[in-house]
Every structure is written in structure tokens, then in C-alpha cells.
Design a protein around this motif. Structure first.
Motif, PDB file in Angstrom:
ATOM      1  N   LYS A   1       0.845  -1.192   0.000  1.00  0.00           N
ATOM      2  CA  LYS A   1       0.000   0.000   0.000  1.00  0.00           C
ATOM      3  C   LYS A   1       0.880   1.241   0.000  1.00  0.00           C
ATOM      4  CE  LYS A   1      -2.604   1.445   3.581  1.00  0.00           C
ATOM      5  NZ  LYS A   1      -3.769   1.580   4.497  1.00  0.00           N
ATOM      6  N   ILE A   2       0.603   2.148  -0.917  1.00  0.00           N
ATOM      7  CA  ILE A   2       1.277   3.440  -0.981  1.00  0.00           C
ATOM      8  C   ILE A   2       0.238   4.520  -0.716  1.00  0.00           C
ATOM      9  CG2 ILE A   2       2.520   5.054  -2.485  1.00  0.00           C
ATOM     10  CD1 ILE A   2       3.529   2.656  -4.064  1.00  0.00           C
ATOM     11  N   ILE A   3       0.625   5.534   0.037  1.00  0.00           N
ATOM     12  CA  ILE A   3      -0.279   6.656   0.317  1.00  0.00           C
ATOM     13  C   ILE A   3       0.249   7.898  -0.386  1.00  0.00           C
ATOM     14  CG2 ILE A   3      -1.286   8.110   2.113  1.00  0.00           C
ATOM     15  CD1 ILE A   3      -1.112   5.748   4.000  1.00  0.00           C
ATOM     16  N   MET A   4      -0.596   8.563  -1.142  1.00  0.00           N
ATOM     17  CA  MET A   4      -0.200   9.770  -1.863  1.00  0.00           C
ATOM     18  C   MET A   4       0.266  10.851  -0.886  1.00  0.00           C
ATOM     19  SD  MET A   4      -0.388   9.324  -5.146  1.00  0.00           S
ATOM     20  CE  MET A   4      -0.559  10.961  -5.859  1.00  0.00           C
ATOM     21  N   PRO A   5       1.213  11.695  -1.325  1.00  0.00           N
ATOM     22  CA  PRO A   5       1.822  12.662  -0.397  1.00  0.00           C
ATOM     23  C   PRO A   5       0.965  13.874  -0.069  1.00  0.00           C
ATOM     24  CG  PRO A   5       2.799  12.861  -2.580  1.00  0.00           C
ATOM     25  CD  PRO A   5       1.903  11.656  -2.624  1.00  0.00           C
ATOM     26  N   PHE A   6      -0.206  14.013  -0.675  1.00  0.00           N
ATOM     27  CA  PHE A   6      -1.095  15.127  -0.340  1.00  0.00           C
ATOM     28  C   PHE A   6      -2.539  14.650  -0.468  1.00  0.00           C
ATOM     29  CE2 PHE A   6      -0.012  15.431  -4.838  1.00  0.00           C
ATOM     30  CZ  PHE A   6      -1.237  15.582  -5.458  1.00  0.00           C
TER      31      PHE A   6
ATOM     32  N   GLN B   1      -3.922   4.059 -14.126  1.00  0.00           N
ATOM     33  CA  GLN B   1      -3.291   3.263 -15.175  1.00  0.00           C
ATOM     34  C   GLN B   1      -1.813   3.070 -14.848  1.00  0.00           C
ATOM     35  OE1 GLN B   1      -4.705   2.275 -18.828  1.00  0.00           O
ATOM     36  NE2 GLN B   1      -6.034   1.877 -17.091  1.00  0.00           N
ATOM     37  N   LYS B   2      -1.320   1.873 -15.079  1.00  0.00           N
ATOM     38  CA  LYS B   2       0.111   1.621 -14.920  1.00  0.00           C
ATOM     39  C   LYS B   2       0.794   1.777 -16.270  1.00  0.00           C
ATOM     40  CE  LYS B   2       3.494  -1.644 -13.091  1.00  0.00           C
ATOM     41  NZ  LYS B   2       3.749  -3.005 -12.566  1.00  0.00           N
ATOM     42  N   TRP B   3       1.946   2.450 -16.265  1.00  0.00           N
ATOM     43  CA  TRP B   3       2.760   2.606 -17.465  1.00  0.00           C
ATOM     44  C   TRP B   3       4.216   2.415 -17.078  1.00  0.00           C
ATOM     45  CZ3 TRP B   3       6.149   6.774 -19.078  1.00  0.00           C
ATOM     46  CH2 TRP B   3       6.613   6.636 -20.395  1.00  0.00           C
ATOM     47  N   ARG B   4       4.818   1.349 -17.595  1.00  0.00           N
ATOM     48  CA  ARG B   4       6.189   0.978 -17.225  1.00  0.00           C
ATOM     49  C   ARG B   4       6.273   0.828 -15.700  1.00  0.00           C
ATOM     50  NH1 ARG B   4       9.701   4.589 -21.644  1.00  0.00           N
ATOM     51  NH2 ARG B   4       8.628   3.741 -23.498  1.00  0.00           N
ATOM     52  N   ASP B   5       7.185   1.552 -15.034  1.00  0.00           N
ATOM     53  CA  ASP B   5       7.308   1.420 -13.584  1.00  0.00           C
ATOM     54  C   ASP B   5       6.648   2.588 -12.859  1.00  0.00           C
ATOM     55  OD1 ASP B   5       9.066   3.367 -14.354  1.00  0.00           O
ATOM     56  OD2 ASP B   5      10.718   2.697 -13.069  1.00  0.00           O
ATOM     57  N   GLN B   6       5.644   3.170 -13.512  1.00  0.00           N
ATOM     58  CA  GLN B   6       4.964   4.325 -12.933  1.00  0.00           C
ATOM     59  C   GLN B   6       3.457   4.122 -12.947  1.00  0.00           C
ATOM     60  OE1 GLN B   6       6.640   7.199 -15.640  1.00  0.00           O
ATOM     61  NE2 GLN B   6       8.162   7.874 -14.145  1.00  0.00           N
TER      62      GLN B   6
ATOM     63  N   LEU C   1       6.905   4.124  -8.819  1.00  0.00           N
ATOM     64  CA  LEU C   1       6.722   2.995  -7.910  1.00  0.00           C
ATOM     65  C   LEU C   1       8.003   2.600  -7.189  1.00  0.00           C
ATOM     66  CD1 LEU C   1       4.346   0.791 -10.073  1.00  0.00           C
ATOM     67  CD2 LEU C   1       3.752   2.142  -8.070  1.00  0.00           C
ATOM     68  N   SER C   2       9.141   2.953  -7.744  1.00  0.00           N
ATOM     69  CA  SER C   2      10.397   2.593  -7.096  1.00  0.00           C
ATOM     70  C   SER C   2      10.771   3.558  -5.970  1.00  0.00           C
ATOM     71  CB  SER C   2      11.529   2.547  -8.129  1.00  0.00           C
ATOM     72  OG  SER C   2      11.715   3.821  -8.730  1.00  0.00           O
ATOM     73  N   THR C   3      10.326   4.808  -6.044  1.00  0.00           N
ATOM     74  CA  THR C   3      10.679   5.804  -5.032  1.00  0.00           C
ATOM     75  C   THR C   3       9.492   6.262  -4.191  1.00  0.00           C
ATOM     76  OG1 THR C   3      10.318   7.694  -6.518  1.00  0.00           O
ATOM     77  CG2 THR C   3      12.494   6.648  -6.557  1.00  0.00           C
ATOM     78  N   GLY C   4       8.267   6.056  -4.703  1.00  0.00           N
ATOM     79  CA  GLY C   4       7.082   6.551  -4.002  1.00  0.00           C
ATOM     80  C   GLY C   4       6.842   8.034  -4.183  1.00  0.00           C
ATOM     81  N   LYS C   5       7.639   8.683  -5.021  1.00  0.00           N
ATOM     82  CA  LYS C   5       7.471  10.117  -5.240  1.00  0.00           C
ATOM     83  C   LYS C   5       6.508  10.363  -6.397  1.00  0.00           C
ATOM     84  CE  LYS C   5      12.018  11.471  -3.468  1.00  0.00           C
ATOM     85  NZ  LYS C   5      13.308  12.160  -3.768  1.00  0.00           N
ATOM     86  N   SER C   6       5.733  11.439  -6.250  1.00  0.00           N
ATOM     87  CA  SER C   6       4.747  11.788  -7.268  1.00  0.00           C
ATOM     88  C   SER C   6       5.073  13.152  -7.865  1.00  0.00           C
ATOM     89  CB  SER C   6       3.344  11.816  -6.650  1.00  0.00           C
ATOM     90  OG  SER C   6       2.366  12.048  -7.633  1.00  0.00           O
ATOM     91  N   SER C   7       4.824  13.300  -9.163  1.00  0.00           N
ATOM     92  CA  SER C   7       5.069  14.572  -9.844  1.00  0.00           C
ATOM     93  C   SER C   7       3.890  14.884 -10.756  1.00  0.00           C
ATOM     94  CB  SER C   7       6.367  14.504 -10.659  1.00  0.00           C
ATOM     95  OG  SER C   7       6.314  13.443 -11.599  1.00  0.00           O
ATOM     96  N   PRO C   8       3.595  16.177 -10.975  1.00  0.00           N
ATOM     97  CA  PRO C   8       2.474  16.545 -11.846  1.00  0.00           C
ATOM     98  C   PRO C   8       2.775  16.236 -13.301  1.00  0.00           C
ATOM     99  CG  PRO C   8       3.666  18.502 -11.129  1.00  0.00           C
ATOM    100  CD  PRO C   8       4.253  17.354 -10.380  1.00  0.00           C
TER     101      PRO C   8
END
Length: 372
Positions: free
Chosen positions: A131-136, A151-156, A186-193
Motif C-alpha cells: 500500500k502506498i499513500i499519496m503525499p497530499f 493506469q500503470k505505465w512501465r514502472d509508474q 513505484l520505485s521511489t514513491g514520489k509523485s510529480s504533476p
């Protein structure tokens, strides 16, 4: 979406199921187009499952359905046999709260997105694996069932998840001034716009509109994006950093909308039911949509029930096919992978008059109407 269509004759409904074939004329806003299709009902699956269905998916011979109130997930095969079932609590470290987007991965596992910003990965036995929780926080707490926002695309993971920097998507100009999606590594858990709005969208205007939700679907490096309340589909190239390639008008005969307003007064009563894109499905050489035309409030109108959903396919070379009317009993379509393949749809339980312990799923296919 759960519109009140009124009761449909049980005799008519089961006569349709017995006949197995429904043929409809196929047209569009630009006149009759080829090819035209007829809808075939190949089978009716009855699956023991309690309560309403809030999300589902079907891929590679397996389907999954989910009920929020019970927390139950169930997978089934193309014959309706139950493969696995499990309950996941709504709260806690091992819980998922109100999931309304589900997607099978290439590995046969299941991604689940909750309105609380939780992204769960379920294994094939429907156990919560990660389980991953979004940062905001999620800025759009939308309780719609079965949304196409994940949608999953590659490792994102690509998510429709507005609200970055505490901005409200309900403010005028939000989608014009901000990115459309979040891209979660998915490897770092970081999200970007990620992704910018097409210049052809109505949401570029300095007007107030009814709040939309988004639909996204990916095939290869091609991403398709649509707002449910706008008859327009946008194509983005994921290999080119999300560059906009085109915006394609739906070309529906009718798509009823509450017009944009300088002052947010909302529906003035002229719209009984808004037009809505209910499904967006990426294909190898194009995409398909399911949608409601909606219903205007016209004087002396004999029938105030909206028609059922329609299906249209857009081929990248030949453009739109004509539309295929889907049965009015259909709650939502689980999948559409191409005109040569079967697809599945959940029947709204209001039409079956069955107990809440059984879910009915129709197995469809479309085929070209022979030329006379």
C-alpha cells in the motif's frame, strides 16, 4: 453512476437474454457511418456476491468486482466461476477506504485506488500485498463508482488525483492552470504533476462548469484522456514526455451539457440528465468509449427516462464507427478490448428483481451488420 431509469419489464429483459442478439442501427452526428455493428449477448453470468458493486475490471479471462460496504473483493473467470474472494477492511494499516478504481496489471495482480489517496496492490488471492499513500490529500472526493482514474505505465502509475499544493479542483480555471494527472514512481514513491490540458477543451474558458471527473486509458505509449462531462478525447504521447497529439470530438448525435457560466448557478432545470462519457478503452489502433447522451427537459416530453449507454469505436485511420446502443439494464461496462473480442458489463440490480446476493454480468460481442 446510478441514474433512475424506472423499472423495465422483466418479460422484455429476459426475452432479450433468451434471444441472445440485439441489433441496432448505428449512426453518429455526421450521418450513418461504416462499419455498422450489431450487439450480441453471448452469455449471462450469475455470481454469488452480496450488495452493490462499486468498482470492477476484466482482463485476460479474469474479472474482479468490489463492494465498499462489505469490503469484499471477488475474482471470476469468463464462465462465471469464482476464482478467489476476500474482505479488506476500510480502515487501518491493512485497509483500503472506498475504492472506486480497479485495474489488472500485466502480472495478473490488481491495483486499487481509494478516495483517501491509498494505492493498494492485491495479489491473485486478493490479499493486500502493498500500500502506498499519496503525499497530499485528494482534492476531489468523488463517490462515483467504477471510475477510470488509474493506469500503470512501465514502472509508474498515472493517476487522476487533483489537489496538489492544496489547490481546489472546484475553483474556476483549475484544469487550465494546473496539470491533469499525477505520475507516481513505484520505485521511489514520489509523485510529480503530469500532462497539460488541450487548448480545445471547454475547461480552458474563464467560466464555471459542473465539476467533472476524468477517464484515462493507456495502450503502449499512447494515453487517452477525457473528462466525463465533455464530448472530447485527448491523445498524449507518453514516450514524448506527455506531448499532446490530438483532440478528437465524440461526434455523438446528442450530448446534453450544463453550459459554462460566468456565475456558478448550476443547472437551471433545462437538463434532466447530463451527457456523460462512462468508459474509455485504449485499443491497439485507436480507442472506444461508452457514453450517455443525456436528457433535456423539453415541454410535452412523453418519456423522461434517459436512454441507455452507447458504444463507439475510433480507429486511428478511419475515424469513428457508428454507435451501438447498449441495453438500458447495463450499470457499467467492465472492459472493451476490441471489436473482435467479447466484453462484459454489470447489470443494474434494479432490473433483475433478484436478491442482493447475486450479481448478473452480461457477456457481449459486436459484429458487423451485413450489407444488404
Amino acid at each position: 453512476m446510478n441514474l433512475n431509469f424506472g423499472m423495465f419489464s422483466r418479460y422484455t429483459f429476459f426475452s432479450i437474454l433468451i434471444s441472445g442478439i440485439i441489433s441496432y442501427s448505428c449512426g453518429s452526428g455526421t450521418g450513418d457511418q461504416e462499419p455498422g455493428y450489431q450487439l450480441l449477448i453471448l452469455d449471462t453470468l450469475s455470481i454469488g456476491f452480496q450488495g452493490e458493486i462499486h468498482a470492477g475490471d476484466f482482463r485476460d479471462g479474469r474479472g474482479v468486482i468490489y463492494n465498499y460496504r462489505s469490503g469484499e473483493y471477488l475474482t471470476f473467470d469468463s464462465a462465471g466461476s469464482v476464482l478467489a474472494r476476500n474482505r479488506i477492511p476500510a480502515q487501518g494499516e491493512n485497509g483500503l477506504f472506498y475504492v472506486n478504481a480497479l485495474e489488472f496489471t500485466d502480472e495478473g495482480e490488481i491495483l486499487a485506488q481509494s478516495i483517501n489517496g491509498e494505492i493498494g496492490l492485491l495479489d491473485q488471492q486478493l490479499q493486500l500485498k502493498e500500500k502506498i499513500i499519496m503525499p497530499f490529500p485528494n482534492g476531489s472526493i468523488e463517490l462515483k463508482r467504477n471510475v477510470s482514474t488509474l493506469q500503470k505505465w512501465r514502472d509508474q502509475l498515472l493517476l487522476f488525483y487533483p489537489g496538489r499544493d492544496s489547490k481546489s479542483p472546484y475553483q474556476m480555471g483549475y484544469y487550465r492552470d494546473n496539470h491533469l494527472l499525477e505520475k507516481l514512481d513505484l520505485s521511489t514513491g514520489k509523485s510529480s504533476p503530469f500532462l497539460k490540458l488541450s487548448p480545445e477543451s471547454q475547461y480552458q474558458k474563464n467560466l464555471h462548469f459542473e465539476p467533472p471527473t476524468a477517464l484515462i486509458s493507456v495502450s503502449g505509449d499512447q494515453l487517452y484522456f477525457a473528462f466525463n462531462k465533455e464530448p472530447l478525447v485527448h491523445l498524449y504521447d507518453l514516450s514524448g514526455q506527455g506531448a499532446l497529439q490530438a483532440s478528437v470530438a465524440l461526434e455523438a448525435k446528442k450530448f446534453v451539457q450544463v453550459e459554462g457560466q460566468e456565475i456558478p448557478l448550476g443547472n437551471d432545470g433545462s437538463v434532466l440528465a447530463e451527457g456523460e462519457i462512462t468508459g474509455l478503452f485504449a485499443l491497439d489502433n485507436g480507442f472506444a468509449v461508452t457514453y450517455f447522451e443525456g436528457l433535456e427537459n423539453l415541454p410535452n416530453q412523453p418519456n423522461t427516462s434517459p436512454p441507455g449507454q452507447q458504444l463507439k469505436i475510433h480507429d486511428e485511420k478511419n475515424g469513428w464507427t457508428g454507435s451501438v446502443e447498449l441495453p438500458i439494464e447495463l450499470l457499467f461496462v467492465l472492459n472493451f478490448e476490441g471489436p473482435d473480442l467479447p466484453f462484459y458489463g454489470i447489470i443494474n440490480p434494479v432490473f433483475t428483481n433478484n436478491s442482493t446476493n447475486t450479481v448478473k454480468i452480461l457477456k457481449f460481442q459486436i459484429q458487423p451488420i451485413p450489407k444488404s
